[in-house]
Design a protein around this motif. Structure first.
Motif, short mmCIF file in Angstrom:
data_model
loop_
_atom_site.label_atom_id
_atom_site.label_comp_id
_atom_site.label_asym_id
_atom_site.label_seq_id
_atom_site.Cartn_x
_atom_site.Cartn_y
_atom_site.Cartn_z
N MET A 96 3.20 -3.13 -0.40
CA MET A 96 3.09 -3.76 0.91
C MET A 96 2.67 -5.20 0.72
O MET A 96 1.57 -5.49 0.28
CB MET A 96 2.06 -3.01 1.78
CG MET A 96 2.44 -1.55 2.05
SD MET A 96 1.19 -0.67 2.97
CE MET A 96 1.27 -1.49 4.53
N ARG A 153 7.56 7.28 11.16
CA ARG A 153 7.48 7.05 9.73
C ARG A 153 6.61 5.81 9.49
O ARG A 153 6.84 4.76 10.10
CB ARG A 153 8.88 6.85 9.15
CG ARG A 153 8.97 6.81 7.63
CD ARG A 153 10.43 6.89 7.19
NE ARG A 153 10.58 6.88 5.76
CZ ARG A 153 10.83 5.81 5.03
NH1 ARG A 153 10.96 4.62 5.63
NH2 ARG A 153 10.96 5.88 3.71
N SER A 213 4.04 3.44 6.57
CA SER A 213 3.64 3.08 5.22
C SER A 213 2.19 2.64 5.28
O SER A 213 1.83 1.77 6.09
CB SER A 213 4.52 1.94 4.69
OG SER A 213 4.07 1.50 3.42
N ARG A 236 -1.59 1.79 2.99
CA ARG A 236 -2.31 1.54 1.73
C ARG A 236 -3.76 1.90 1.96
O ARG A 236 -4.36 1.54 2.98
CB ARG A 236 -2.17 0.08 1.31
CG ARG A 236 -3.03 -0.30 0.11
CD ARG A 236 -2.63 -1.65 -0.45
NE ARG A 236 -1.31 -1.57 -1.09
CZ ARG A 236 -0.73 -2.62 -1.67
NH1 ARG A 236 -1.30 -3.82 -1.65
NH2 ARG A 236 0.45 -2.48 -2.24
N ASP A 295 -0.54 3.74 -2.27
CA ASP A 295 0.40 3.60 -1.15
C ASP A 295 1.05 4.94 -0.85
O ASP A 295 1.38 5.71 -1.75
CB ASP A 295 1.48 2.58 -1.48
CG ASP A 295 0.93 1.16 -1.63
OD1 ASP A 295 -0.09 0.87 -0.98
OD2 ASP A 295 1.52 0.38 -2.39
N THR A 296 1.26 5.21 0.43
CA THR A 296 1.92 6.43 0.87
C THR A 296 2.91 6.09 1.97
O THR A 296 2.59 5.34 2.90
CB THR A 296 0.90 7.45 1.43
OG1 THR A 296 -0.08 7.74 0.42
CG2 THR A 296 1.58 8.75 1.84
N VAL A 297 4.12 6.62 1.86
CA VAL A 297 5.15 6.46 2.88
C VAL A 297 5.60 7.84 3.33
O VAL A 297 5.90 8.70 2.51
CB VAL A 297 6.37 5.67 2.34
CG1 VAL A 297 7.44 5.55 3.41
CG2 VAL A 297 5.94 4.29 1.86
N PRO A 315 5.13 13.00 3.26
CA PRO A 315 6.18 12.20 2.62
C PRO A 315 7.41 13.05 2.35
O PRO A 315 7.50 14.22 2.73
CB PRO A 315 5.52 11.75 1.31
CG PRO A 315 4.53 12.83 1.01
CD PRO A 315 4.06 13.37 2.33
N GLY A 347 -1.53 -0.63 7.13
CA GLY A 347 -0.64 0.41 7.63
C GLY A 347 0.33 -0.17 8.65
O GLY A 347 -0.04 -1.04 9.44
N LYS A 348 1.56 0.32 8.61
CA LYS A 348 2.55 -0.16 9.58
C LYS A 348 3.62 0.92 9.77
O LYS A 348 3.82 1.78 8.91
CB LYS A 348 3.21 -1.45 9.10
CG LYS A 348 3.98 -1.31 7.81
CD LYS A 348 4.58 -2.64 7.37
CE LYS A 348 5.36 -2.49 6.05
NZ LYS A 348 5.95 -3.78 5.61
N VAL A 350 7.45 1.95 9.79
CA VAL A 350 8.62 1.48 9.05
C VAL A 350 9.85 2.21 9.57
O VAL A 350 9.75 3.24 10.24
CB VAL A 350 8.45 1.70 7.53
CG1 VAL A 350 7.30 0.86 7.00
CG2 VAL A 350 8.20 3.17 7.22
#
Length: 329
Positions: A1, A17, A19, A21, A35-37, A52, A68-69, A71
């Motif tokens: 990120m 969804r 993403s 950190r 990081d996790t998506v 995920p 965090g955002k 996506v």
């Protein structure tokens, strides 16, 4: 990120969804990050749950977040046919039809005397029509009555897949046992491969030789033949062994369903490997599917099957989504 680190997600983003950190557990602030998506499936009591593509939820303390955002729900595909999960899931299911089935709202309970999880699991393509607790209890009873373990097949990793259901199943004590990739590709390049298909025999019927190479069951009873013979247009490929009476050197199965050709049961005997027989089988089946008007290909491969994945990579297959089988506690 990249860019400025900022938490730009809230509990209102559950179902999207994201993403994120976070500081790694046990590390001082700013020392290490993870990081996790995935899909944000819940945000309760200062803990976020994100599912995920792997299908196994990750639980994150809100206090550990540093960014965090939201996506896009699915990355753009680089090549190959366009396909949605809503289109592809029923196509895959029609290639492994059960002996017995029963609807539960928009879920379908499937049984085939235990032969292949794909025909002995719930296919949840919507709302079961009753609260989840009741639906899961009914599923368990239905499979108990047939002497079978209760499985639910779910999918992750594409727009419209079932990350939230995966998280809910985990919360009810169900555990993921098997994960596989659903891959897709353009069909014509497979049919155009420079493969010697002169020894490949195609048939509408399964014979004893084909079954002797497949060996995915104890006894090839009527339920096995029914499942393998199911689908809109089914073809079986066989490459004979070197000597009369030998098991086939290679086999394969293809189900043509509208624009889709599904490849499965592609197996080569240990003594016949590295001769290009798997490619020959798929090329012959692809040409038959092209003659029937298909233009796109799909297949399913378990993540630890490195040899098969390498072959399919060379043929242009790319992962569309993952599917999982969750088993009741």
């Amino acid at each position: 990120m990249g860019g400025r680190l900022e938490v730009r997600i809230t509990p209102a983003d559950v179902g999207k969804r994201v993403s994120v950190r976070r500081r790694s557990e046990g590390d001082a602030a700013g020392s290490k990050f993870t990081d996790t998506v995935g899909v944000l499936t819940s945000w309760d009591a200062d803990v976020l749950s994100i599912t995920p593509k792997s299908g196994e939820s990750v639980h994150i303390a809100e206090s550990s977040l540093v960014a965090g955002k939201v996506v896009p729900s699915a990355p753009a595909r680089r090549r190959g046919p366009a396909a949605t999960f809503a289109e592809l899931a029923p196509v895959c299911a029609r290639a492994w039809q059960p002996v017995e089935s029963e609807p539960l709202g928009e879920w379908l309970l499937r049984s085939a005397a235990g032969f292949t999880r794909r025909a002995n699991s719930v296919l949840p393509l919507g709302d079961p029509g009753i609260p989840l607790d009741e639906a899961l209890a009914r599923v368990k009873r239905w499979y108990d009555d047939r002497g079978l373990p209760a499985y639910i097949q779910t999918a992750t990793g594409a727009e419209g897949t079932q990350e939230e259901l995966c998280a809910e199943l985990e919360g009810h004590g169900w555990r993921r046992e098997v994960t596989a990739q659903v891959r897709i590709a353009a069909l014509a390049p497979i049919g155009d491969l420079d493969a010697d298909i002169s020894a490949v025999r195609l048939s509408r019927e399964i014979d004893e030789g084909w079954l002797s190479r497949y060996q995915r069951f104890d006894t090839p009873g009527p339920h096995v033949l029914k499942v393998l013979g199911s689908g809109p247009s089914v073809w079986f490929a066989t490459v004979p062994g070197d000597a009369e009476g030998d098991s086939p050197a290679a086999i394969g199965r293809c189900v043509v369903d509208g624009r889709w050709a599904g490849f499965m049961a592609v197996e080569v005997g240990a003594a016949y490997r590295r001769r290009g027989l798997a490619t020959a089988v798929m090329t012959a089946l692809a040409r038959q599917a092209l003659d029937e008007g298909a233009s796109a290909a799909w297949l399913q491969v378990e993540e630890d099957n490195e040899g098969a994945r390498a072959l399919y990579d060379r043929m242009g297959f790319e992962t569309h989504h993952l599917y999982h089988h969750f088993r009741s506690a």
